[in-house]
Design an enzyme around this catalytic site. Structure first.
Site, short mmCIF file in Angstrom:
data_model
loop_
_atom_site.label_atom_id
_atom_site.label_comp_id
_atom_site.label_asym_id
_atom_site.label_seq_id
_atom_site.Cartn_x
_atom_site.Cartn_y
_atom_site.Cartn_z
N GLU A 15 0.83 -1.21 0.00
CA GLU A 15 0.00 0.00 0.00
C GLU A 15 0.86 1.26 0.00
O GLU A 15 0.77 2.11 0.89
CB GLU A 15 -0.97 -0.01 1.19
CG GLU A 15 -2.00 -1.12 1.08
CD GLU A 15 -3.06 -1.09 2.18
OE1 GLU A 15 -4.18 -1.55 1.93
OE2 GLU A 15 -2.76 -0.60 3.29
N GLU A 43 -5.68 -8.05 -1.09
CA GLU A 43 -6.34 -7.86 0.20
C GLU A 43 -7.80 -7.51 -0.04
O GLU A 43 -8.10 -6.62 -0.84
CB GLU A 43 -5.68 -6.73 1.02
CG GLU A 43 -4.34 -7.06 1.62
CD GLU A 43 -3.84 -5.96 2.55
OE1 GLU A 43 -4.68 -5.28 3.18
OE2 GLU A 43 -2.61 -5.78 2.63
#
Length: 466
Positions: free
Chosen positions: A174, A363
């Site tokens: 991320e 995710e």
């Protein structure tokens, strides 16, 4: 019938700092995660190795010692792939050493060997919300250009060590999170200026590109990708001002994908820098390095949000640490994260149209307070519904023509949450008897969703909607 590809990589995703525990075991050094025991939004706690105070993340679910049991459970579900990370501070405890910590390297050898026993392919993130704390204290984090070389040395070390065992790699988890939590993302204080944060981000982007180049040289049959926090925003209204504000908000996270997939800084970002007095030091070598673009795009997706040009309305924010306006058409989880399965199909199409590179959903999941029944079973139908609704939209995106490599749901086993450092927010198909005080038995139990996901994998997704 709508189908998933034959070689679709079904699995789950975990992270070293949220499952391993084994605090400072076998030569591990302090990481940024270790000094944020209450999660990435919590205070920094300077720690002394001699201090016997222990926090939940120091134990986590003790995956470091219990991984054979957990890998066997993942295999029972039929996992084709497991995404996890290497703790940089296990391999280089301070981050700037010449020689790696052999005990740390040996642990991941054992982990990957255990996965290979069951035919589970590792998808490995080089830096997942942690870096050696010394690199922050001694150098000031990614604001110092020297970290590029330290990361490059780390990447070279693990590529050489695991070249026969790991064929799927990610650089930074991320990577766009640095805009929201710079300490976790780039090792800078939370009061850093935009110029300081974007300069540190630039160093990280260069380091990522160099890792891509190294991976291709050392493991030619591997694939290496980037990883984005998928922060999909909708206009709150159809006012042109809201539409433009939404475009610009989405560009803030798509910028990271643009650089890593196209090899240069997009014009809209250069304009943003000019208009906000942000001046970056970018060398000719940096520009050359950035041309080493990724093989595929991976991303997390939990929720969407809305954006408006109305400043007063914009102050009504909710959801994780992303700044977003609530969508009046969507329900929310216990933690205020809005649930939007259709948004996953939207973001898949958006990323495919933009990059024309394979996508990997690494995710996606639902954090909830699971309550065992009198017979100790956990009937998490709410999780099954959430995941089923999202996977149906993944199937629809495949029908749209989107090239999707696989799906690793977040937290296939209960783990310590990144944002708050708590375990009551559970994601897993596997329940772990652990509490916020870290005094649970650590017993593993299969939830109802365990058997549901096993069936999904067995049927390659055709059971969805049954």
């Amino acid at each position: 019938m709508k189908q998933f590809p034959t070689h679709f990589l079904w699995g789950g995703a975990i992270a070293a700092n949220q499952v391993e525990g084994a605090y400072l075991t076998d030569g591990k050094g302090f990481s940024t995660s270790d000094v944020l025991p209450q999660g990435i939004t919590g205070p920094v706690v300077e720690r002394d190795p001699a201090d016997e105070t222990r926090y939940l993340k120091d134990i986590a679910i003790d995956f470091y010692h219990r991984y054979p049991e957990d890998i066997a459970l993942f295999a029972e579900m039929g996992f084709k792939c497991l995404r996890t990370s290497i703790a940089w501070s296990r391999v280089f405890p301070h981050g700037d050493e010449k020689q790696p910590n052999e005990a740390g390297l040996a642990f991941y050898d054992q982990l990957f060997d255990e996965m290979a026993k069951y035919g589970i392919q590792p998808l490995i993130t080089l830096s997942h919300y942690e870096m050696p704390w010394t690199l922050v204290k001694k150098y000031g984090g990614w604001g110092d250009r020297r970290l590029i070389a330290f990361f490059e040395h780390y990447a070279r070390t693990v590529f050489n060590r695991y070249q026969s065992k790991v064929k799927l790699w990610l650089t930074f988890n991320e990577i766009n999170m640095s805009l929201h939590e710079p300490l976790t993302g780039v090792g800078l204080s939370r009061n850093s200026t935009q110029s300081e944060i974007y300069q540190a981000i630039h160093h990280q982007l260069v380091a990522s590109a160099r890792a891509v180049k190294l991976c291709r040289e050392i493991i030619p049959d591997a694939q290496i990708g980037n990883m984005l926090l998928g922060g999909l925003m909708y206009p709150l209204t159809c006012k042109p001002e809201d539409v433009l504000a939404t475009l610009q908000k989405n560009q803030k996270w798509l910028f990271f994908g643009d650089v890593q997939s196209r090899g240069n800084y997009p014009g809209y970002m250069l304009r943003y820098f000019r208009e906000n007095g942000i001046e970056l030091t970018i060398t000719e070598q940096d520009k050359h390095d950035l041309k080493n673009t990724v093989d595929f795009i991976s991303f997390s997706y939990y929720m969407s949000g809305c954006m408006t040009a109305d400043e007063a309305e914009y102050q009504k924010q909710q959801g994780n640490i992303l700044h977003m306006v609530a969508n009046p058409y969507l329900p929310s989880s216990e933690w205020g994260w809005q649930i939007d399965p259709l948004g996953l199909r939207t973001i898949l199409n958006l990323l495919w149209d933009r990059y024309q590179k394979p996508l990997f959903i690494v995710e996606n999941g639902l954090g909830a307070k699971d309550t065992p029944e009198a017979d100790s079973s956990i009937r998490d139908d709410y999780r099954i519904q959430y995941l089923s609704d999202h996977l149906i939209q993944v199937r629809e995106a495949i029908e749209d023509g989107v090239d999707i490599m696989g799906y690793t749901s977040w937290g296939p086993i209960d783990l310590v949450s990144a944002s708050k450092g708590e375990i009551s927010k559970r994601y897993g198909y596997i329940y772990v008897d652990q509490n916020e005080q870290g005094t649970g038995s650590l017993e593993r139990r299969r939830k109802k969703s365990f058997y549901w996901y096993k069936r999904v994998i067995e049927t390659n997704g055709s059971s969805l909607g049954e």
